[in-house]
Design a protein around this motif. Structure first.
Motif, PDB file in Angstrom:
ATOM      1  N   LYS A   1      -7.563  -0.477  -5.335  1.00 40.31           N
ATOM      2  CA  LYS A   1      -7.958   0.092  -4.215  1.00 40.31           C
ATOM      3  C   LYS A   1      -7.260   1.515  -4.076  1.00 40.31           C
ATOM      4  O   LYS A   1      -6.574   1.723  -3.247  1.00 40.31           O
ATOM      5  CB  LYS A   1      -7.173  -0.862  -3.049  1.00 40.31           C
TER       6      LYS A   1
ATOM      7  N   GLN B   1       0.931  -1.149  -0.031  1.00 38.23           N
ATOM      8  CA  GLN B   1      -0.172   0.024   0.068  1.00 38.23           C
ATOM      9  C   GLN B   1       0.806   1.225   0.043  1.00 38.23           C
ATOM     10  O   GLN B   1       1.653   1.197   0.614  1.00 38.23           O
ATOM     11  CB  GLN B   1      -1.174   0.192   1.302  1.00 38.23           C
TER      12      GLN B   1
ATOM     13  N   THR C   1      -7.607   5.203  -3.574  1.00 33.97           N
ATOM     14  CA  THR C   1      -8.467   6.088  -2.786  1.00 33.97           C
ATOM     15  C   THR C   1      -7.957   7.453  -2.821  1.00 33.97           C
ATOM     16  O   THR C   1      -6.678   7.850  -2.625  1.00 33.97           O
ATOM     17  CB  THR C   1      -8.360   5.769  -1.385  1.00 33.97           C
TER      18      THR C   1
ATOM     19  N   THR D   1       0.968   5.562  -0.250  1.00 35.45           N
ATOM     20  CA  THR D   1       0.330   6.770  -0.092  1.00 35.45           C
ATOM     21  C   THR D   1       1.261   7.775  -0.761  1.00 35.45           C
ATOM     22  O   THR D   1       2.441   8.099  -0.277  1.00 35.45           O
ATOM     23  CB  THR D   1      -0.214   7.143   1.289  1.00 35.45           C
TER      24      THR D   1
ATOM     25  N   THR E   1      -3.949   7.247  -2.402  1.00 30.39           N
ATOM     26  CA  THR E   1      -3.339   5.836  -1.616  1.00 30.39           C
ATOM     27  C   THR E   1      -3.814   4.717  -2.535  1.00 30.39           C
ATOM     28  O   THR E   1      -5.121   4.522  -3.294  1.00 30.39           O
ATOM     29  CB  THR E   1      -4.004   5.650  -0.527  1.00 30.39           C
ATOM     30  N   PHE E   2      -3.040   3.912  -2.954  1.00 34.43           N
ATOM     31  CA  PHE E   2      -3.269   2.693  -3.906  1.00 34.43           C
ATOM     32  C   PHE E   2      -2.317   1.404  -3.508  1.00 34.43           C
ATOM     33  O   PHE E   2      -1.597   1.501  -2.909  1.00 34.43           O
ATOM     34  CB  PHE E   2      -3.033   3.078  -5.299  1.00 34.43           C
ATOM     35  N   SER E   3      -2.744   0.335  -4.108  1.00 33.79           N
ATOM     36  CA  SER E   3      -1.869  -0.713  -3.878  1.00 33.79           C
ATOM     37  C   SER E   3      -1.400  -1.637  -5.020  1.00 33.79           C
ATOM     38  O   SER E   3      -2.058  -1.529  -6.176  1.00 33.79           O
ATOM     39  CB  SER E   3      -2.935  -1.949  -3.092  1.00 33.79           C
TER      40      SER E   3
END
Length: 354
Positions: free
Chosen positions: A105, A71, A107, A73, A116-118
């Motif tokens: 994911k 994850q 956001t 950010t 934010t991402f994965s």
């Protein structure tokens, strides 16, 4: 793999449609450098010739057997603007292209300016934005404010941009988004039209269509460059000459579908254009004529004004109806100022994308 043993096609980014905004982020796991140690009265630290070393990372497996994700950010830069949720893409070192697969994911926090991402591992990423989201324009206006000075206003889909022009220099006066001025770091600075264009594109405000833009922007058909004797640049030259010295030009989206429509008004002093009558002209590739409708008409009509004479160019049409004082100011306009206006009109292509 897909049935038949074929691999799934990579989701490669079309860089004609999406462009990176805010630079490129290089994300890696690094080994901690040797730490300093106190030995008696000495402080000792090991020096490495290689600098920071990349820590080899391979994602493990989660309890359900799927690959674990990292994850990430990112704090978004303050000197750019994202009008919509940016598209996160990663660089594929093998193919040397940007891909959007393997990222999930997402956001986006607009107020906190973070995203934010994965991902399945560390990679080089970029935040992409639609290069044409501010097209077509809703309206545009160009009018002089003094001797060899003018104000160029473009009302786009998400922003209103005002550019001041003086001689061979341009200055970004304001960029207003949702009634709030943004990008203060590049406003109020004089620069060349080419430098201003580059600064706006770096900041995420792209109002400069490219040759391939018609593939992505639904624009009503107007007179094409092939139908204009001398090409599109010649028509821009005509509008430029009409917009220097003492005349105003403006257009609104949907004003013309059968040809290029332009509204022209004469004003000899600053601010006098607000109360002036605007003449609406139609250029169909062969001739220019006055339209019957006014600036307050509810719908567009191709009906021509009664006893309307026609001219082969927009410049000669304006010259025929303008006062002697107005044309004297047009003819005295400096060549550097005329060139700056020409460059902005040609770069924004407001005549085609309004």
């Amino acid at each position: 793999e897909e049935p038949g043993g074929r691999e799934e096609a990579p989701q490669v980014v079309d860089l004609e449609q999406l462009v990176p905004v805010g630079g490129v982020f290089h994300i890696s796991a690094l080994r901690l450098p040797p730490q300093a140690q106190d030995v008696g009265d000495w402080t000792m630290v090991e020096l490495l010739d290689v600098g920071l070393e990349v820590y080899p990372y391979s994602p493990g497996k989660a309890e359900d057997g799927t690959q674990e994700a990292v994850q990430i950010t990112l704090r978004l830069p303050d000197n750019v603007i994202y009008f919509k949720v940016p598209v996160v893409a990663r660089l594929d070192p093998a193919g040397q292209w940007w891909r959007t697969d393997g990222i999930s994911k997402i956001t986006y926090e607009a107020e906190e300016k973070s995203i934010t991402f994965s991902m399945g591992g560390f990679s080089t990423v970029a935040l992409l934005q639609d290069a044409h989201l501010n097209l077509p324009y809703q309206a545009w206006e160009l009018h002089p404010t003094g001797v060899d000075e003018g104000l160029f206003t473009v009302t786009a889909a998400f922003a209103t941009i005002q550019i001041r022009i003086k001689d061979n220099q341009c200055m970004l006066s304001s960029v207003v988004v949702e009634e709030e001025e943004v990008l203060s770091h590049i406003t109020g600075k004089w620069m060349s039209p080419l430098a201003l264009r580059a600064a706006l594109k770096r900041a995420g405000v792209n109002i400069f269509p490219a040759e391939y833009s018609p593939k992505y922007v639904p624009v009503p058909r107007k007179v094409s460059a092939r139908e204009v004797p001398g090409g599109f640049s010649l028509f821009v030259t005509q509008v430029t000459l009409c917009c220097t010295g003492s005349c105003c030009a403006a257009a609104e989206a949907g004003l013309s579908k059968a040809g290029s429509g332009t509204a022209v008004s004469e004003h000899l002093t600053a601010g006098s254009d607000k109360d002036n009558h605007w003449s609406l002209l139609m250029f169909d590739g062969d001739k220019v004529q006055h339209l019957k409708l006014t600036e307050t008409s509810e719908a567009f009509s191709e009906e021509l004004k009664e006893e309307s004479e026609f001219h082969s160019t927009l410049y000669h049409m304006v010259k025929d109806s303008a006062s002697n004082e107005a044309m004297e100011k047009v003819e005295r306009a400096g060549c550097l100022f005329i060139d700056s206006v020409y460059q902005l009109l040609l770069a924004t292509r407001v005549l085609a994308y309004s």
